[in-house]
Design a protein around this motif. Structure first.
Motif, PDB file in Angstrom:
ATOM      1  N   ARG A  87       4.390  15.634 -48.427  1.00 16.36           N
ATOM      2  CA  ARG A  87       3.864  14.987 -47.104  1.00 16.36           C
ATOM      3  C   ARG A  87       3.281  16.031 -46.371  1.00 16.36           C
ATOM      4  NH1 ARG A  87       6.649  13.414 -41.761  1.00 16.36           N
ATOM      5  NH2 ARG A  87       5.052  12.033 -40.853  1.00 16.36           N
ATOM      6  N   GLU A  88       3.616  17.312 -46.377  1.00 15.47           N
ATOM      7  CA  GLU A  88       2.972  18.312 -45.700  1.00 15.47           C
ATOM      8  C   GLU A  88       1.724  18.840 -46.548  1.00 15.47           C
ATOM      9  OE1 GLU A  88       7.046  20.776 -43.968  1.00 15.47           O
ATOM     10  OE2 GLU A  88       5.927  21.392 -45.721  1.00 15.47           O
ATOM     11  N   ILE A  89       1.987  18.574 -47.845  1.00 12.16           N
ATOM     12  CA  ILE A  89       0.822  18.975 -48.640  1.00 12.16           C
ATOM     13  C   ILE A  89      -0.449  17.881 -48.330  1.00 12.16           C
ATOM     14  CG2 ILE A  89       0.094  18.751 -50.847  1.00 12.16           C
ATOM     15  CD1 ILE A  89       1.442  21.140 -50.884  1.00 12.16           C
ATOM     16  N   GLN A  90       0.035  16.501 -48.232  1.00 14.06           N
ATOM     17  CA  GLN A  90      -1.094  15.592 -47.757  1.00 14.06           C
ATOM     18  C   GLN A  90      -1.830  16.074 -46.668  1.00 14.06           C
ATOM     19  OE1 GLN A  90       0.373  11.737 -46.328  1.00 14.06           O
ATOM     20  NE2 GLN A  90      -1.529  10.715 -47.063  1.00 14.06           N
ATOM     21  N   PHE A  91      -1.180  16.374 -45.541  1.00 14.90           N
ATOM     22  CA  PHE A  91      -1.701  16.868 -44.245  1.00 14.90           C
ATOM     23  C   PHE A  91      -2.528  17.866 -44.287  1.00 14.90           C
ATOM     24  CE2 PHE A  91       1.306  13.883 -42.465  1.00 14.90           C
ATOM     25  CZ  PHE A  91       0.589  13.206 -41.721  1.00 14.90           C
ATOM     26  N   GLN A  92      -1.907  19.063 -45.212  1.00 14.48           N
ATOM     27  CA  GLN A  92      -2.716  20.110 -45.310  1.00 14.48           C
ATOM     28  C   GLN A  92      -4.083  19.901 -46.126  1.00 14.48           C
ATOM     29  OE1 GLN A  92       0.860  22.487 -46.924  1.00 14.48           O
ATOM     30  NE2 GLN A  92      -0.018  24.043 -45.722  1.00 14.48           N
ATOM     31  N   GLU A 146      -2.869  14.946 -32.126  1.00 13.83           N
ATOM     32  CA  GLU A 146      -3.847  13.755 -32.198  1.00 13.83           C
ATOM     33  C   GLU A 146      -3.142  12.369 -31.881  1.00 13.83           C
ATOM     34  OE1 GLU A 146      -5.829  13.312 -36.302  1.00 13.83           O
ATOM     35  OE2 GLU A 146      -5.078  11.315 -35.956  1.00 13.83           O
ATOM     36  N   PHE A 147      -1.732  12.105 -32.268  1.00 12.92           N
ATOM     37  CA  PHE A 147      -0.883  10.978 -31.555  1.00 12.92           C
ATOM     38  C   PHE A 147      -0.982  11.209 -30.006  1.00 12.92           C
ATOM     39  CE2 PHE A 147       1.731  10.089 -35.314  1.00 12.92           C
ATOM     40  CZ  PHE A 147       1.104   9.172 -35.786  1.00 12.92           C
ATOM     41  N   GLN A 148      -0.919  12.275 -29.666  1.00 15.80           N
ATOM     42  CA  GLN A 148      -0.754  12.300 -28.100  1.00 15.80           C
ATOM     43  C   GLN A 148      -2.157  12.117 -27.452  1.00 15.80           C
ATOM     44  OE1 GLN A 148       1.286  15.979 -27.783  1.00 15.80           O
ATOM     45  NE2 GLN A 148       3.024  15.220 -26.807  1.00 15.80           N
ATOM     46  N   SER A 149      -3.110  12.601 -27.877  1.00 18.12           N
ATOM     47  CA  SER A 149      -4.463  12.446 -27.467  1.00 18.12           C
ATOM     48  C   SER A 149      -4.862  11.033 -27.327  1.00 18.12           C
ATOM     49  CB  SER A 149      -5.543  13.322 -28.025  1.00 18.12           C
ATOM     50  OG  SER A 149      -6.510  12.599 -28.434  1.00 18.12           O
ATOM     51  N   MET A 177       2.988  22.719 -39.763  1.00 15.82           N
ATOM     52  CA  MET A 177       2.169  22.043 -40.723  1.00 15.82           C
ATOM     53  C   MET A 177       1.604  20.520 -40.150  1.00 15.82           C
ATOM     54  SD  MET A 177       2.721  23.478 -44.396  1.00 15.82           S
ATOM     55  CE  MET A 177       4.191  24.062 -43.802  1.00 15.82           C
ATOM     56  N   LEU A 178       2.603  19.983 -39.616  1.00 10.84           N
ATOM     57  CA  LEU A 178       2.208  18.563 -38.889  1.00 10.84           C
ATOM     58  C   LEU A 178       2.122  18.546 -37.413  1.00 10.84           C
ATOM     59  CD1 LEU A 178       5.112  16.893 -40.880  1.00 10.84           C
ATOM     60  CD2 LEU A 178       2.580  17.137 -41.669  1.00 10.84           C
ATOM     61  N   LYS A 179       2.106  19.724 -36.726  1.00  9.44           N
ATOM     62  CA  LYS A 179       1.752  19.807 -35.406  1.00  9.44           C
ATOM     63  C   LYS A 179       0.333  19.186 -34.858  1.00  9.44           C
ATOM     64  CE  LYS A 179       1.760  23.268 -32.083  1.00  9.44           C
ATOM     65  NZ  LYS A 179       1.193  24.600 -31.732  1.00  9.44           N
ATOM     66  N   ARG A 225      10.459  10.842 -29.676  1.00 11.64           N
ATOM     67  CA  ARG A 225      10.913  11.869 -30.703  1.00 11.64           C
ATOM     68  C   ARG A 225      10.453  12.058 -32.003  1.00 11.64           C
ATOM     69  NH1 ARG A 225      15.547   8.425 -32.391  1.00 11.64           N
ATOM     70  NH2 ARG A 225      15.549   7.757 -30.321  1.00 11.64           N
ATOM     71  N   HIS A 226       9.596  10.883 -32.254  1.00  9.58           N
ATOM     72  CA  HIS A 226       8.722  11.204 -33.640  1.00  9.58           C
ATOM     73  C   HIS A 226       7.730  12.144 -33.443  1.00  9.58           C
ATOM     74  CE1 HIS A 226       7.025  10.064 -36.964  1.00  9.58           C
ATOM     75  NE2 HIS A 226       5.745   9.476 -36.778  1.00  9.58           N
ATOM     76  N   ILE A 227       7.074  12.174 -32.155  1.00  7.89           N
ATOM     77  CA  ILE A 227       6.238  13.134 -32.019  1.00  7.89           C
ATOM     78  C   ILE A 227       6.694  14.622 -31.834  1.00  7.89           C
ATOM     79  CG2 ILE A 227       4.483  13.891 -30.264  1.00  7.89           C
ATOM     80  CD1 ILE A 227       3.692  10.801 -29.725  1.00  7.89           C
ATOM     81  N   GLN A 228       7.850  14.575 -31.205  1.00 10.24           N
ATOM     82  CA  GLN A 228       8.333  15.913 -31.312  1.00 10.24           C
ATOM     83  C   GLN A 228       8.726  16.555 -32.581  1.00 10.24           C
ATOM     84  OE1 GLN A 228       8.539  17.461 -28.475  1.00 10.24           O
ATOM     85  NE2 GLN A 228       9.188  19.044 -29.977  1.00 10.24           N
TER      86      GLN A 228
END
Lengths: 479, 479
Positions: free
Chosen positions: A266-271, B164-167, B157-159, B147-150
């Motif tokens: 999943r991380e790879i996908q986002f990267q 994007e969600f928050q914006s 890598m997913l930050k 919680r999901h966003i946190q």
């Protein structure tokens, strides 16, 4: 308006009605500097051809969305079907000229020599598959262009068009850039057309098309020998001989490793998404080798808006009326996206070879075409990984029987599975040839023993992660 | 990952294999605020369905290129064919929410009430034509989302995804905006799914789909009466009775007027392009009425990169497996472009009615569907003009015989022309019904006596120019 010689127009109509009826696809490419007259000439041609099977494809200056696909994507996408005609108003040649500019501006480091090679391979693939590719370059002297632009300028409603022409002429020296292509080695020859006199230009264009297509029609009428696939008498392979008992992963270990690999995937996908790298994953293998289940384990935690799972079945009528790569080229993932292919373009050298759907010539030339196709994906920035899931004949039988005896799995089994099983050796031979001829540095084959599904799934996942990590690391290094 | 109840998954598989085999097209719409869990739920569903006939269609935030087409264009484009399933991850509903924002930012004055009406009409058209449209709205309380966003934020890598969600959550109050749709009148009902517990949510989703499709399968098995087209016994019309001798233009006058009108038409094309107004031109009429030649005179000086000539023939297999409007909706011109239709969607109420290809129910409901379809084109900013070229029966005979006797025209004539001629009165009646039922303010019919080709050509050109000039003037006034 250009007045067209009525006899020539009628003859063009006759000839193209014949190529249409014979199923010959035709691509007419018209290049030339802005204000060279190519738009008037193309419009005349467009009006002279039957709209039922003629398509006008204009190459626009590149937009962000175009740049997210491989360089040749839009030409694959718009490929004429058998019997149809495309008029390409500007083509991959002017697209390259403009991409160069776009990339240089953005300081993107693209090796345009590679793209030129892709273009050449593309034309070669088309020509070898019966597409008539006719390339015209319209020339005018500066004076004629200036006069045309001045005419536009004098009309307040068309003035902006004149300005657009001028700005593009300032921007690119089309003549000089095209000169490079005209001088270079080429698969389909160029015909230059002088637009100094527009009626003469139209006559030259129409006559050239008529002559070329007549020649083709004549050649088509000669009887072509139809060669079918042939196979060696005693096929032996080492490629698919594993110690299947050794290649296993116990259940408890699998349950422990899998979630971490899926989370990493999943991380790879986002990267990949962030780095705008497309990922192409091909899965081939015998029936019941576990392709679908393997793909599912990789998809488990992915964001569904960023991948497509392409399950490839029998081609439709429309697909059969195109080059066999067309239906796959259309599904190429855009930058940052993942495309799974549960079976793929390799059908050409597997099922089509074994079942005789493709002639021997056709499937033998396919190896090079497929290598070129994958090379172009690679050149456009994609990571291409190909898995062959191999199981032994006994294990297949066990799985087919299991499907037959389990009510929830019965829908999975068809007559085809048993028919294919009878041709086990032929498929194995075709698979080995395929792997030997298309295992390239830019698109490697990973052959995985698949008697143990857990082992096959973990191995595929680990391989994808490893190759993507290497690619991401090299990308970061170069920045 | 969401673990799916195995029995439910199997039942969903069974039910969708049946809808697939029965040719029932299914559209599953999944809406919900960002970080509501709809992406995980959609991925589970995508994995549970057979990839051979399931398509995942994600609605992205609008890009410039999307905005150049009618609001519903991408949904028409991706319409599932008979037996296929679309998962719509976000749909026309969230697209509307985002278009509102986009348009308000750019101060574009769009009446969104009209778009809402188009959406309703679209769903109605789908439902009336056998499409199963299932709409789901995923809800979560704020806490779960946070919680999901946190969780995402905690992973370097997913930050960015969390950000994007928050914006997007700051930007739109999806819940509030969707509430409006959930409360409003709707063609296909909404099912709300609470994502507080993800396994429960999946169970609710799967069960709802199973229940709905089972009901449909059962209904399908009842025998439906097949009603064929019926016609009045003694059809009389005034609509196509002209004084054909009066409606003529002498050759010298024609030669004098035509070039100026063509030059003006060229200016109009450029003006429409600048103002980003699309133009849709429909040509209907009896065989040999001169549609193609009429269109050619209008195309003569146009820039071919800015128009498409769509010559409509017999539908292909793929086209027949879709709603009849699909193949036309795909060809809608983008903003600033011109689409000629040499025959059109009116085939539904002409040839399909007369030849019995469409049941009486089907062609009778088509009038409203077509009006809705054209209304949506109009609402998206298009100018829509429809010509009916009418000639009398004697003149048709003269032209058909002329084609037969002139070698250069023989290819134009087919058996169909004679067969259709035998049904002259039926076609006339169908044409009159069509014009009476689909002549609207936003898409008027212009009936042109066409015994004299010159008169018909000049009248069509003048009409297009006049209507476009009015539109351009009103546009300029409002700015």
């Amino acid at each position: 308006m250009i007045s067209i010689d009525k006899d020539l127009e009628f003859e063009l109509g006759e000839v193209t009605r014949r190529t249409h009826n014979m199923g010959i696809p035709v691509m007419i490419i018209i290049e030339g500097a802005p204000a060279s007259g190519k738009s008037r000439l193309s419009n005349a041609l467009y009006m002279s051809l039957d709209a039922k099977y003629t398509n006008f494809v204009a190459t626009r200056p590149p937009r962000e969305a175009d740049l997210r696909y491989p360089f040749l994507h839009r030409y694959w996408y718009h490929l004429p079907k058998d019997g149809n005609i495309n008029i390409h108003f500007r083509s991959w040649y002017s697209q390259l000229i403009e991409y160069k500019d776009y990339n240089i501006k953005r300081n993107i480091n693209t090796d345009f020599k590679l793209i030129e090679e892709d273009m050449k391979n593309f034309e070669e693939t088309l020509t070898n598959n019966g597409y008539e590719v006719l390339k015209f370059y319209i020339t005018t002297d500066k004076e004629v262009r200036e006069r045309h632009i001045q005419n536009l300028k004098d009309n307040p409603m068309l003035k902006w068009k004149a300005e657009e022409f001028q700005s593009r002429l300032q921007h690119h020296d089309y003549d000089e850039e095209m000169e490079y292509f005209l001088q270079g080695e080429t698969v389909s020859p160029w015909t230059q057309i002088d637009f100094h006199n527009k009626e003469d230009a139209a006559n030259t264009l129409y006559s050239a098309i008529i002559t070329r297509l007549k020649k083709r029609i004549k050649a088509e009428h000669k009887n072509k020998p139809k060669t079918e696939g042939r196979f060696s008498d005693n096929f032996k392979t080492d490629l698919f001989t594993f110690d299947f008992d050794k290649e296993t992963i116990p259940k408890h270990e699998y349950k422990e490793i899998l979630p971490d690999l899926q989370a990493r995937m999943r991380e790879i996908q986002f990267q990949l998404y962030q780095e705008k790298i497309p990922l192409v994953l091909v899965y081939e293998g015998m029936d019941a080798a576990g392709k679908g289940g393997n793909i599912k384990r990789t998809r488990a935690l992915l964001d569904p808006t960023g991948y497509k799972n392409n399950a490839i079945g029998t081609p439709t009528d429309i697909e059969l009326a195109h080059h066999y790569l067309w239906r796959f080229a259309k599904r190429t993932p855009r930058s940052g996206h993942i495309g799974f292919f549960d079976r793929s373009w390799y059908g050409r050298v597997l099922v089509e070879r074994v079942e005789g759907f493709a002639s021997q010539d056709a499937w033998q030339q396919a190896y090079e075409e497929i290598n070129d196709f994958e090379k172009a994906l690679h050149n456009s920035g994609a990571v291409v990984i190909k898995f062959f899931l191999s199981l032994d004949k006994d294990e297949q039988l066990k799985r087919l029987e299991d499907r037959l005896n389990t009510p929830e799995k019965q829908w999975k089994i068809t007559e085809d599975d048993w028919r294919n099983r009878e041709k086990w050796d032929l498929y194995l031979e075709a698979s080995e040839d395929m792997i030997l001829k298309t295992d390239t540095e830019h698109a490697p084959w990973i052959v995985i023993p698949a008697n143990d599904k857990r082992y096959a799934r973990i191995t595929a996942l680990k391989t994808i992660i490893k190759i993507c990590e290497e690619r991401l690391a090299s990308k970061n290094k170069s920045v």
